[in-house]
Design a protein around this motif. Structure first.
Motif, PDB file in Angstrom:
ATOM      1  N   LEU A   1     -87.582  48.489 -55.306  1.00 19.22           N
ATOM      2  CA  LEU A   1     -87.288  47.563 -54.209  1.00 19.22           C
ATOM      3  C   LEU A   1     -87.988  46.220 -54.359  1.00 19.22           C
ATOM      4  O   LEU A   1     -87.361  45.163 -54.185  1.00 19.22           O
ATOM      5  CB  LEU A   1     -87.688  48.216 -52.890  1.00 19.22           C
ATOM      6  N   VAL A   2     -89.276  46.237 -54.667  1.00 19.20           N
ATOM      7  CA  VAL A   2     -90.069  45.001 -54.636  1.00 19.20           C
ATOM      8  C   VAL A   2     -89.555  43.941 -55.611  1.00 19.20           C
ATOM      9  O   VAL A   2     -89.386  42.780 -55.223  1.00 19.20           O
ATOM     10  CB  VAL A   2     -91.567  45.308 -54.859  1.00 19.20           C
ATOM     11  N   PRO A   3     -89.286  44.281 -56.893  1.00 17.73           N
ATOM     12  CA  PRO A   3     -88.756  43.236 -57.782  1.00 17.73           C
ATOM     13  C   PRO A   3     -87.437  42.635 -57.302  1.00 17.73           C
ATOM     14  O   PRO A   3     -87.229  41.423 -57.374  1.00 17.73           O
ATOM     15  CB  PRO A   3     -88.583  43.964 -59.116  1.00 17.73           C
ATOM     16  N   ILE A   4     -86.530  43.510 -56.801  1.00 19.68           N
ATOM     17  CA  ILE A   4     -85.251  43.003 -56.287  1.00 19.68           C
ATOM     18  C   ILE A   4     -85.483  42.137 -55.059  1.00 19.68           C
ATOM     19  O   ILE A   4     -84.882  41.058 -54.910  1.00 19.68           O
ATOM     20  CB  ILE A   4     -84.315  44.181 -55.949  1.00 19.68           C
ATOM     21  N   LEU A   5     -86.376  42.593 -54.175  1.00 15.41           N
ATOM     22  CA  LEU A   5     -86.666  41.854 -52.947  1.00 15.41           C
ATOM     23  C   LEU A   5     -87.291  40.500 -53.252  1.00 15.41           C
ATOM     24  O   LEU A   5     -86.905  39.474 -52.666  1.00 15.41           O
ATOM     25  CB  LEU A   5     -87.587  42.676 -52.052  1.00 15.41           C
ATOM     26  N   ILE A   6     -88.260  40.476 -54.172  1.00 17.07           N
ATOM     27  CA  ILE A   6     -88.924  39.211 -54.511  1.00 17.07           C
ATOM     28  C   ILE A   6     -87.920  38.224 -55.092  1.00 17.07           C
ATOM     29  O   ILE A   6     -87.898  37.047 -54.714  1.00 17.07           O
ATOM     30  CB  ILE A   6     -90.081  39.455 -55.500  1.00 17.07           C
ATOM     31  N   GLN A   7     -87.067  38.710 -55.995  1.00 15.07           N
ATOM     32  CA  GLN A   7     -86.069  37.817 -56.582  1.00 15.07           C
ATOM     33  C   GLN A   7     -85.129  37.278 -55.510  1.00 15.07           C
ATOM     34  O   GLN A   7     -84.824  36.078 -55.469  1.00 15.07           O
ATOM     35  CB  GLN A   7     -85.273  38.545 -57.656  1.00 15.07           C
ATOM     36  N   ASN A   8     -84.667  38.158 -54.617  1.00 17.42           N
ATOM     37  CA  ASN A   8     -83.759  37.713 -53.558  1.00 17.42           C
ATOM     38  C   ASN A   8     -84.441  36.759 -52.592  1.00 17.42           C
ATOM     39  O   ASN A   8     -83.836  35.772 -52.139  1.00 17.42           O
ATOM     40  CB  ASN A   8     -83.214  38.922 -52.801  1.00 17.42           C
ATOM     41  N   LEU A   9     -85.704  37.044 -52.262  1.00 16.89           N
ATOM     42  CA  LEU A   9     -86.441  36.169 -51.354  1.00 16.89           C
ATOM     43  C   LEU A   9     -86.599  34.773 -51.938  1.00 16.89           C
ATOM     44  O   LEU A   9     -86.358  33.765 -51.259  1.00 16.89           O
ATOM     45  CB  LEU A   9     -87.814  36.760 -51.043  1.00 16.89           C
ATOM     46  N   ILE A  10     -87.012  34.715 -53.188  1.00 20.82           N
ATOM     47  CA  ILE A  10     -87.215  33.407 -53.821  1.00 20.82           C
ATOM     48  C   ILE A  10     -85.891  32.669 -53.949  1.00 20.82           C
ATOM     49  O   ILE A  10     -85.797  31.471 -53.671  1.00 20.82           O
ATOM     50  CB  ILE A  10     -87.904  33.569 -55.186  1.00 20.82           C
ATOM     51  N   THR A  11     -84.852  33.403 -54.360  1.00 19.33           N
ATOM     52  CA  THR A  11     -83.529  32.774 -54.491  1.00 19.33           C
ATOM     53  C   THR A  11     -83.065  32.192 -53.167  1.00 19.33           C
ATOM     54  O   THR A  11     -82.600  31.049 -53.092  1.00 19.33           O
ATOM     55  CB  THR A  11     -82.503  33.802 -55.001  1.00 19.33           C
TER      56      THR A  11
ATOM     57  N   LYS B   1     -88.060  38.064 -62.909  1.00 19.28           N
ATOM     58  CA  LYS B   1     -88.766  36.940 -63.519  1.00 19.28           C
ATOM     59  C   LYS B   1     -87.805  35.817 -63.901  1.00 19.28           C
ATOM     60  O   LYS B   1     -88.095  34.630 -63.677  1.00 19.28           O
ATOM     61  CB  LYS B   1     -89.528  37.421 -64.755  1.00 19.28           C
ATOM     62  N   ALA B   2     -86.660  36.186 -64.471  1.00 21.14           N
ATOM     63  CA  ALA B   2     -85.667  35.172 -64.839  1.00 21.14           C
ATOM     64  C   ALA B   2     -85.141  34.451 -63.606  1.00 21.14           C
ATOM     65  O   ALA B   2     -84.952  33.227 -63.618  1.00 21.14           O
ATOM     66  CB  ALA B   2     -84.510  35.832 -65.593  1.00 21.14           C
ATOM     67  N   GLY B   3     -84.928  35.211 -62.521  1.00 21.90           N
ATOM     68  CA  GLY B   3     -84.464  34.605 -61.278  1.00 21.90           C
ATOM     69  C   GLY B   3     -85.484  33.647 -60.691  1.00 21.90           C
ATOM     70  O   GLY B   3     -85.128  32.576 -60.184  1.00 21.90           O
ATOM     71  N   ILE B   4     -86.764  34.017 -60.778  1.00 22.75           N
ATOM     72  CA  ILE B   4     -87.819  33.149 -60.260  1.00 22.75           C
ATOM     73  C   ILE B   4     -87.851  31.823 -61.018  1.00 22.75           C
ATOM     74  O   ILE B   4     -87.913  30.742 -60.421  1.00 22.75           O
ATOM     75  CB  ILE B   4     -89.183  33.851 -60.358  1.00 22.75           C
ATOM     76  N   VAL B   5     -87.805  31.909 -62.349  1.00 21.87           N
ATOM     77  CA  VAL B   5     -87.803  30.685 -63.160  1.00 21.87           C
ATOM     78  C   VAL B   5     -86.590  29.829 -62.817  1.00 21.87           C
ATOM     79  O   VAL B   5     -86.700  28.603 -62.631  1.00 21.87           O
ATOM     80  CB  VAL B   5     -87.804  31.028 -64.662  1.00 21.87           C
ATOM     81  N   ALA B   6     -85.417  30.475 -62.706  1.00 24.24           N
ATOM     82  CA  ALA B   6     -84.179  29.733 -62.456  1.00 24.24           C
ATOM     83  C   ALA B   6     -84.190  29.014 -61.117  1.00 24.24           C
ATOM     84  O   ALA B   6     -83.762  27.857 -61.018  1.00 24.24           O
ATOM     85  CB  ALA B   6     -82.981  30.680 -62.527  1.00 24.24           C
ATOM     86  N   VAL B   7     -84.697  29.686 -60.079  1.00 29.61           N
ATOM     87  CA  VAL B   7     -84.659  29.039 -58.770  1.00 29.61           C
ATOM     88  C   VAL B   7     -85.622  27.853 -58.697  1.00 29.61           C
ATOM     89  O   VAL B   7     -85.338  26.853 -58.016  1.00 29.61           O
ATOM     90  CB  VAL B   7     -84.962  30.042 -57.639  1.00 29.61           C
ATOM     91  N   PHE B   8     -86.732  27.928 -59.402  1.00 29.92           N
ATOM     92  CA  PHE B   8     -87.634  26.779 -59.403  1.00 29.92           C
ATOM     93  C   PHE B   8     -87.073  25.620 -60.231  1.00 29.92           C
ATOM     94  O   PHE B   8     -87.258  24.451 -59.878  1.00 29.92           O
ATOM     95  CB  PHE B   8     -89.020  27.189 -59.891  1.00 29.92           C
ATOM     96  N   VAL B   9     -86.363  25.953 -61.305  1.00 29.99           N
ATOM     97  CA  VAL B   9     -85.648  24.906 -62.051  1.00 29.99           C
ATOM     98  C   VAL B   9     -84.610  24.251 -61.152  1.00 29.99           C
ATOM     99  O   VAL B   9     -84.461  23.022 -61.117  1.00 29.99           O
ATOM    100  CB  VAL B   9     -84.976  25.503 -63.314  1.00 29.99           C
ATOM    101  N   ASN B  10     -83.901  25.087 -60.406  1.00 30.79           N
ATOM    102  CA  ASN B  10     -82.890  24.577 -59.472  1.00 30.79           C
ATOM    103  C   ASN B  10     -83.520  23.669 -58.426  1.00 30.79           C
ATOM    104  O   ASN B  10     -82.992  22.587 -58.117  1.00 30.79           O
ATOM    105  CB  ASN B  10     -82.207  25.772 -58.798  1.00 30.79           C
ATOM    106  N   LEU B  11     -84.657  24.089 -57.884  1.00 32.30           N
ATOM    107  CA  LEU B  11     -85.336  23.311 -56.855  1.00 32.30           C
ATOM    108  C   LEU B  11     -85.759  21.941 -57.384  1.00 32.30           C
ATOM    109  O   LEU B  11     -85.534  20.908 -56.732  1.00 32.30           O
ATOM    110  CB  LEU B  11     -86.551  24.078 -56.349  1.00 32.30           C
TER     111      LEU B  11
END
Length: 464
Positions: free
Chosen positions: A20-30, A174-184
């Motif tokens: 749950l936590v990795p999916i949740l963190i990725q979704n939260l950051i996204t 991790k890939a989602g986290i990097v991508a959303v910060f690039v997007n930001l």
């Protein structure tokens, strides 16, 4: 049953949180970055924000088509992994590639041919003096640019979904986290024209999304192919694109209802918003603010739903049916309790967040009211979402189709259509009325899960 039947032990929650936590963190950051993205576009004005919101409604259908199309194969992936069958996982991966390619081609043609006409469906005069022609222009410009990320999104979902279903949840996060910060970062640079870059407005927001998708895709694909020992399915995955006919047929039979369900459900939700838009363009702006903020809080039960699909699916594939039933009950209870807590927090912040946007007071007030309704409905939505993923984990895709899309199109959409066209009911009572229809779905979901027809091992056969 006592309360103990709905609460797991330490081992149960450790396993749950590992998924749950990795999916949740990725979704939260996204979703948090989507909120910031939305706020940035909102600073440009109400018309640009509304144009982007309308196009995102259309992309919502595409995104859920990808999720739904891949979900059928994903059910098999989770059960093959639980069975320890790498070749089975490999074949489901290849099937996903075909599905993703077909969806991208179809939606690209639709958006190129009918994009403007689809945007026009949402443009209606309201109480606020807003420029419909300008909103159309912003929407068309954003759609042309954002379409470039569609194949990247689809390919990334093929890889990320397979990794999650085979127990590798950290890398997609991790890939989602990097991508959303690039997007930001690129949102800020390209929307407002910083560091010498052109000021591109809403088109800049689309270009930033494309750049972020490229980064995410490169990370996920490169890592997967570099770690063949941990990702056994990728070894030889492209040596042949053949999928055994019996398996392909089973995936098609189970997956087609899921694909149709996601397309019809997303189209139904878009139709609901189109019905609400009849009350004026300011409603689209308020719904955009409300849904963007709500999605940040909804991450909890969406992530729990994915966890149910993965954990229960693996247990069913391993033949541990009674354990699957027991853990599913505890997972649903956890989802509802967590959503009730988060709904309370959401209600507290509802009056505050809309004030950040550069829009009218009427839009901000309506967004706040819509958020309060969504907060109150969160536990109910969490329960129905958990029921959906429970039914799906056992391959009961026809039932999930009836439970999800058929309910939406037979009950919710007609009610919204009739209220919007045949009455003068204001938007807020209309929105509450349609939302409360979810209680019917809640009772149906309880009945279907209680009957245990979803307890089903779908990979106990020999592939040709």
């Amino acid at each position: 049953m006592t309360i103990r039947n709905y609460i797991g032990d330490r081992i149960f929650y450790r396993k749950l949180f590992s998924v749950l936590v990795p999916i949740l963190i990725q979704n939260l950051i996204t979703n948090f970055v989507s909120l910031l993205d939305n706020i940035m576009v909102g600073q440009v004005g109400t018309e640009p924000m509304s144009g982007v919101a309308i196009v995102n409604q259309l992309l919502f259908v595409f995104n859920l088509c990808i999720f739904g199309g891949l979900a059928g194969a994903g059910i098999f992936t989770a059960q093959f992994y639980g069975k320890g069958d790498d070749e089975g996982v490999r074949n489901t991966f290849r099937t996903k590639l075909y599905i993703a390619f077909g969806a991208v081609v179809l939606f690209t043609l639709v958006f190129l041919w009918k994009g403007e006409a689809l945007i026009l469906l949402f443009l209606h005069e309201g109480k606020e003096d807003l420029d419909l022609a300008a909103t159309l222009g912003y929407g068309k410009g954003y759609l042309r640019a954002i379409m470039l990320q569609m194949p990247l999104f689809a390919l990334c979902q093929v890889y990320s979904g397979t990794l999650r279903e085979t127990g590798e949840t950290l890398l997609p996060m991790k890939a989602g986290i990097v991508a959303v910060f690039v997007n930001l970062v690129f949102n800020y640079l390209l929307i407002f024209g910083k560091l010498g870059l052109p000021q591109m407005g809403v088109v800049g927001a689309a270009v930033a999304t494309v750049i972020a998708r490229v980064v995410e895709c490169v990370i996920v694909i490169f890592w997967t192919h570099r770690h063949t020992m941990r990702c056994g399915f990728i070894a030889g995955a492209y040596r042949s694109l053949r999928v055994p006919a019996p398996l392909f047929g089973r995936i098609a039979r189970l997956g087609a209802p899921l694909l149709i369900n996601e397309v019809l459900w997303s189209a139904g939700m878009t139709t609901l918003n189109q019905c609400y838009s009849v009350r004026g363009l300011e409603v689209i702006s308020a719904l955009n603010i409300s849904s963007t903020i709500s999605n940040l809080f909804f991450c909890a039960f969406f992530a729990t739903g994915n966890a149910i699909s993965i954990l229960v699916g693996q247990l069913l594939g391993a033949g541990e049916t009674e354990r699957a039933v027991d853990e599913d009950r505890k997972l649903i209870a956890f989802a509802v309790a967590l959503s009730a807590l988060i709904g309370g927090v959401m209600a507290l912040v509802a009056p505050l967040v809309p004030q950040i946007y550069n829009t009218t007071d009427a839009v901000k007030a309506l967004a706040c009211d819509l958020l309060l309704v969504s907060a109150a409905m969160m536990p109910i939505n969490a329960f129905t979402n958990s029921c959906y993923f429970t039914l799906r984990s056992g391959g009961k895709t026809i039932i999930t189709f009836i439970f999800d899309s058929a309910f939406l199109w037979v009950i919710a959409v007609p009610v919204a259509f009739l209220l919007s066209r045949l009455t003068a009911m204001p938007i807020l009572p209309m929105y509450i009325t349609v939302s409360l229809l979810e209680l019917i779905k809640c009772m149906v979901g309880y009945y279907l899960v209680k009957r245990r027809k979803w307890v089903n091992n779908i990979v106990s056969f020999e592939e040709a």
